[in-house]
Structure formats: structure tokens, C-alpha cells
Design an enzyme around this catalytic site. Structure first.
Site, short mmCIF file in Angstrom:
data_model
loop_
_atom_site.label_atom_id
_atom_site.label_comp_id
_atom_site.label_asym_id
_atom_site.label_seq_id
_atom_site.Cartn_x
_atom_site.Cartn_y
_atom_site.Cartn_z
N CYS A 236 5.61 0.96 -8.55
CA CYS A 236 6.42 1.41 -7.41
C CYS A 236 6.34 0.43 -6.24
O CYS A 236 6.86 0.71 -5.17
CB CYS A 236 6.01 2.81 -6.98
SG CYS A 236 4.30 2.91 -6.44
N HIS B 197 5.67 -2.56 5.78
CA HIS B 197 6.39 -1.29 5.67
C HIS B 197 7.69 -1.31 6.46
O HIS B 197 8.64 -0.61 6.13
CB HIS B 197 5.47 -0.14 6.06
CG HIS B 197 4.44 0.11 5.01
ND1 HIS B 197 3.16 -0.38 5.11
CD2 HIS B 197 4.53 0.73 3.81
CE1 HIS B 197 2.50 -0.05 4.00
NE2 HIS B 197 3.31 0.62 3.22
C1 PEP Z 1 2.30 -0.62 -2.77
O1 PEP Z 1 1.27 -0.91 -2.19
O2 PEP Z 1 2.84 -1.36 -3.62
C2 PEP Z 1 2.99 0.65 -2.47
C3 PEP Z 1 4.02 1.05 -3.16
O3 PEP Z 1 2.53 1.37 -1.42
P1 PEP Z 1 2.86 1.00 0.12
O4 PEP Z 1 3.87 -0.12 0.11
O5 PEP Z 1 3.38 2.23 0.77
O6 PEP Z 1 1.53 0.57 0.64
#
Ligand code: PEP
Ligand code: MG
Length: 581
Positions: free
Chosen positions: A510, A195
Site C-alpha cells: 500500500c 504525506h
Molecule cells: C507506507 O509507509 O508506505 C504507508 C503506506 O504508510 P504512510 O505513507 O501513511 O506512512
């Protein structure tokens, strides 16, 4: 002599600036006996270190820039309050006198006692406050050790234009440092889809992770060149090299500016297929960037960032205001709000102190599991999202759903909140859509089941890859196995898209894969029609879409699903991307 270090380039762009090294190591704390005649001197040492810690926090508090989040000041105030509390001022002093131990040890014993109290609290939020105890104690310990006290969590402007060199950075650190105008960062650990790096990309900060022992090779204030695309750090570069990178930096800026012409164009393949390009957002400040990139809406709003670097959890009214800001800022374009995905590397304090019990936090109480486990917190958020839907088009998305039972529970909670709002006569969109993220292999395999119960599916490749391949997305030691082209990953993506097609439910993506231009054509060939990504990637992906003729993509493109070797898949993909359709 020039020094060149290689890491994983995770956020594009070139930076040239001076190094600022952050020390994140725990000081080595041992007990030793203090002779009776030195006891009062030892007490003074602790009193002075505590006062220095207070003084430092007060200075930092006074220099918070006006544009920093309001909670940053509150965060510092909590630490100041703790520094004045007798549990940290008088108790350790009594211990020095009674045990005749050194100040570090007395402080550490008291830290352990306080942490135990916090660990036993039932309230999950209060439990997380133990991290504040650690931060405060750590600050005093560093003054006791006469070390440079880390000030990276504090926006005092001194880091402007600097390149941060750290062992690791949490998403919370990164959020705060953007307010200091840092030029780039380099860490020893971390993965391309952690993240922290996602945040770096959406903030447009060049970044490299996984540069082993970088803090040993680089000196504070040394002039560095960072190439965030290729993962290269250069120290002590010649004038010619600096000039070369300055040129590349300008060329990169020109390239980005040239992409601007795609902004006003529709997103459409050459043979007329319309594609939806959405943006991922982490904070309301992202809205400008998103509008400038010409996104058709927000496909993922990561609400958990509302929860970080603050002293109290966001109440319903505060959340309502935040969601309302975003949806109004998007001028009638849809905003998909994801419910809190706290846990794993997104703990409330930014992950510095992971749960003491969870050995494997990514598999633990995270995302929807945590929300269902804390219904009061979940209810507050659902009510706020529903109420915000009265001000613009909102969709609700549940993260990390692993089975039908979780979805049913989440939907029940949503229905309950709607009933409450009806009774209270509070407005919301009665046709609000809700959907799930497909980011666990189990849910991709069962995507058809979900497709029959929701309004949309959204593939979260960051976690889907992590969980399919059992590769921790933030662990640089196993990062070489983190492979979006692994046939198992591609098959799960394909199954999800197929499930959506069969049940006439829109499927978006996403995860970071959606914003990587390398994969755009492959995903188009698989039938993906909705892409959501960090806004900085939007125009580049749009350029590729608009230059692709679906009918001319080779028929065998889907054979990539069966390519056992990633190298073969990579080469195949390169060929397809080079083909002028
Ligand atoms: C993912 O896991 O691809 C996602 C978009 O969620 P995050 O990156 O916030 O875990
Ligand atoms: Mg995820």
C-alpha cells in the site's frame, strides 16, 4: 525573460495559473526598551494588532464554504477564543508596562510561558494544543510586523485557481486548501512520499517539491506553468509555450479519460492471473473517486486524517459514523482501516510544531507506539472500528509494528474491546481480519513470524524505504538517496512476499511504489497479487497488468535484486517495461 525552475515532480498534471505566495517564515523577534513616554503607544500597538487578528479570523469564519469539514469552523473558533483570553490580552500589556519592552517581546515571553504550561500537561492531546497558541501568537506578530498574514489555513475561496508557492506545506494545510480549489502547489522542501504529496496525488492536484528558494524568484500573481510530472515550473512563458502546455494539459485529460475503458474490465494478466487492485483513502470524500476508478476495495484507510484541523479528538460515536460511511459507501467491498498513524509529519495540527523533545520524530512515538502508549485513545478507535464492522466488510491494520511484543499487545487490546462489546451486546463482525503493515526492516526480516499470527501483511514502502536507507522521506536534501530500487529494499519486499506465500497469508502493498506503473511488472514478477494505491493511479496500473503476460516476462527479472547500481536497475526495468509481452 522566461524563468524555468526545476524541482521534484510529485503529483502529475499540468496547471496554468497565477502565483499565490505564502509566507511561513517566523518574524525576527528581539527585545528593545521603550521610552517611558511611548509606553501607552506601544500598548495601543499590541491592542490594535490583536484586534486586527480577531477581525481577520471573524471574516474568514464568515466565509467558510458549506462543503468544508465542520471542524474547520471549530478550529477557527478556538483561535478566536484564545484571542479574547486575558492570558493574551492583559498579561502582555502588563509586561509592556512593567518591563518597558516592545509589544513583540512581551507577546513572545507570554507565548513561551504558555507553551511551558502546555508542555507539562500529562494529557498528550492537551499537549498538542500548544500549537494553537503558536498559531494565534504568530498571527498577532505578523500584524505587529505589518506583514501579509498567512491565510492558507482558511477556506475563503480567494485561492481558487491559484498556484500556491510555499516554503513547505503540512498535510493539514493541503487538506484545507483543496476546499479552496487551488490549481497546484510548489514548495521549497518536501519529498516524493511525504504525506503532503501523497495527499496531493490522491486529490489530483499537480505538485512540485524541493524547488530551492522558489519564493525569491516568483512574484505574487505572476502567471505560472506547472508540470507536476517532470517537476518544472515556468514563469513569464511565451505565448507559444503557454499554448504548448495547454495542449499537453488537454492531452493528459484525454489520456485519463481513455483509461476509463479499463474500468469495467477484470484485472487480469494476459495469461489469466487475477490481481486485486485496491485504493488508498484519506477521507470519506474519496469514496466517489474510488468507485469511479473501479477499485476492488480499500487497502489502506488512513484514519489519522480524522484527527487533523480540529479542536477535539474524535469520540467513539463520531469515528463509528465516519467508518460506517466509508464501508457503506463501498457497497460490500472490503475496507482495510489502519489504526491511527499519528506522529512524525502527521501531528494533530498538521506538523507545524513538532514535539520539542523528539529530535528524530520518525523514530519516535509514532503510529502503534503512540496508540499503545495512549490506551484510552486506542481503545476508542478499536471499539469504533469493530462496531463499524457490523455494517460491512472491514479489516483492521496496525501500522509500524516493529516486533512481536507490539503485535501481541495490539491484539490483546483488540480482544479486550471485543469482550467489552459482547458484554454490552453491541454488534460487530466476529470474523474480522487483522493484519500488520510491514514498513520497518525488522518486520520485513521477521515477516514469517508475523505471517503465522495475522490474517494479512501489507507492505508500506514509503516507510520501508525511509527506514531501510536511513533517508527522511520528507527531507529534500537527502531525497536523491530515496531509492525504491535499492537492492536492500527490493530484498525486503521479496522476503515479505515469500513469507506470505510460505504461510498462505495474503500480502498486499500500500506504499506509493504500488501505484507507480514503472514498478508494476517487477512487483508482478515478484509474486505480488494485491496492490493498493491512490485512486488516480488505479487505471494506469490496471492497463499494465492487463497487458502483461507473466509467462513471457524474462526469467532473470528477479536478478534486479542483486544489482548494486540503481542506474543498472533503472535501465533493466525500462527494458522490461518496454517489452511487449
Ligand atoms: C507506507 O509507509 O508506505 C504507508 C503506506 O504508510 P504512510 O505513507 O501513511 O506512512
Ligand atoms: Mg507508513
Amino acid at each position: 525573460m522566461t524563468l524555468e525552475l526545476q524541482g521534484i515532480g510529485v503529483s502529475r498534471g499540468i496547471a496554468i495559473g497565477r502565483a499565490h505566495i505564502l509566507f511561513h517564515n517566523q518574524p525576527d523577534i528581539r527585545e528593545y526598551l521603550i521610552p517611558a513616554f511611548s509606553i501607552e503607544q506601544e500598548v495601543d500597538r499590541l491592542v490594535n494588532a490583536t484586534e486586527q487578528a480577531r477581525e481577520q479570523l471573524r471574516t474568514i469564519r464568515d466565509s467558510i464554504p458549506g462543503n468544508a469539514p465542520a471542524d474547520v469552523a471549530a478550529f477557527i473558533d478556538t483561535h478566536l477564543l484564545m484571542l479574547n483570553d486575558s492570558s493574551l490580552t492583559t498579561v502582555p500589556i502588563d509586561m509592556i508596562r512593567t518591563r518597558r519592552c516592545n509589544a513583540e517581546w512581551a507577546l513572545q515571553l507570554q507565548r513561551d510561558a504558555l507553551i511551558n504550561v502546555f508542555n507539562e500537561m500529562d494529557d498528550p492531546y492537551l499537549r498538542t494544543r500548544r500549537n494553537d497558541v503558536d498559531h494565534v501568537v504568530d498571527r498577532i506578530h505578523r500584524f505587529l510586523a505589518d506583514e501579509d498574514v498567512p491565510d492558507h489555513e482558511i477556506p475563503d475561496g480567494r485561492l481558487k485557481g491559484h498556484i500556491i508557492i510555499a516554503e513547505d506545506l503540512t498535510p493539514a494545510d493541503t487538506m484545507l486548501m483543496q476546499h479552496q480549489g487551488i490549481a497546484a502547489f510548489v514548495t521549497e522542501h518536501g519529498g516524493a512520499t511525504s504525506h503532503t504529496t501523497i495527499l496531493a496525488r490522491s486529490l489530483g492536484i499537480p505538485a512540485i517539491v524541493g524547488v530551492k528558494s522558489v519564493r525569491r524568484y516568483i512574484q505574487d500573481n505572476e502567471l505560472l506553468i506547472i508540470d507536476g510530472e517532470n517537476g518544472i515550473l515556468i514563469a513569464n512563458a511565451s505565448q507559444a509555450t503557454i499554448a504548448e502546455y495547454q495542449y499537453s494539459r488537454e492531452a493528459f485529460a484525454t489520456h485519463i479519460a481513455e483509461l476509463g475503458r479499463y474500468k469495467s474490465q477484470p484485472t487480469q494478466t494476459r495469461d489469466g492471473k487475477t490481481i486485486t487492485l485496491l485504493a488508498n483513502a484519506e477521507q470519506s470524500e474519496d469514496i466517489n473517486l474510488i468507485s469511479n476508478a473501479g477499485a476492488h476495495g480499500i487497502g489502506l484507510y488512513r484514519t489519522e486524517f480524522l484527527y487533523m484541523n480540529r479542536i477535539s479528538p474524535p469520540e467513539e460515536e463520531e469515528q463509528l459514523a465516519a467508518y460506517r460511511d466509508v464501508v457503506e459507501g463501498m457497497n460490500n467491498q472490503a475496507v482495510t482501516i489502519r489504526t491511527f498513524d499519528l506522529g512524525a509529519d502527521k501531528t494533530v495540527d498538521g506538523g507545524r510544531n513538532q514535539s520539542q523533545t523528539a529530535i528524530n520524530p520518525a523514530l519516535g512515538l509514532r503510529a502503534i507506539r503512540l496508540c499503545l502508549n495512549h490506551p484510552a485513545m486506542f481503545r476508542t478507535q478499536l471499539r469504533a472500528i469493530l462496531r463499524a464492522s457490523a455494517f460491512g466488510k472491514i479489516k483492521i491494520m496496525f501500522p509500524m509494528i516493529s516486533g512481536m511484543q507490539e503485535l501481541t499487545q495490539a491484539q490483546r487490546m483488540l480482544d479486550m474491546c471485543k469482550d467489552e462489546l459482547d458484554k454490552e451486546e453491541l454488534a460487530y463482525d466476529r470474523h474480522i481480519e487483522s493484519g500488520v503493515m510491514i514498513e520497518i526492516p525488522a518486520s520485513a526480516i521477521c515477516a514469517e513470524m508475523f505471517a503465522q499470527k495475522v490474517d494479512f501483511l501489507s507492505i508500506g514502502t514509503n516507510d520501508l524505504i525511509q527506514y531501510t536507507l536511513a533517508v527522511d522521506r520528507i527531507d529534500d536534501q537527502v531525497n536523491y538517496l530515496y531509492d525504491p530500487l535499492h537492492p536492500a529494499v527490493l530484498k525486503l519486499i521479496n522476503m515479505t512476499i515469500e513469507a506470505g506465500r510460505k504461510h498462505n497469508v495474503p500480502v498486499s502493498m500500500c506504499g506509493e511504489m504500488a501505484g507507480d506503473p514503472k514498478f508494476t511488472r517487477l512487483l508482478l514478477a515478484m509474486g505480488l497479487q494485491h496492490f493498493s494505491m491512490h485512486p488516480n493511479a488505479l487505471l494506469e496500473v490496471k492497463q499494465i497488468i492487463n497487458e502483461t503476460e507473466l509467462n513471457k516476462l524474462p526469467d532473470n527479472i528477479i536478478s534486479i535484486l542483486d544489482m548494486a547500481q540503481s542506474n543498472d536497475a533503472e535501465l533493466f526495468l525500462e527494458k522490461i517495461n518496454e517489452t511487449n509481452t
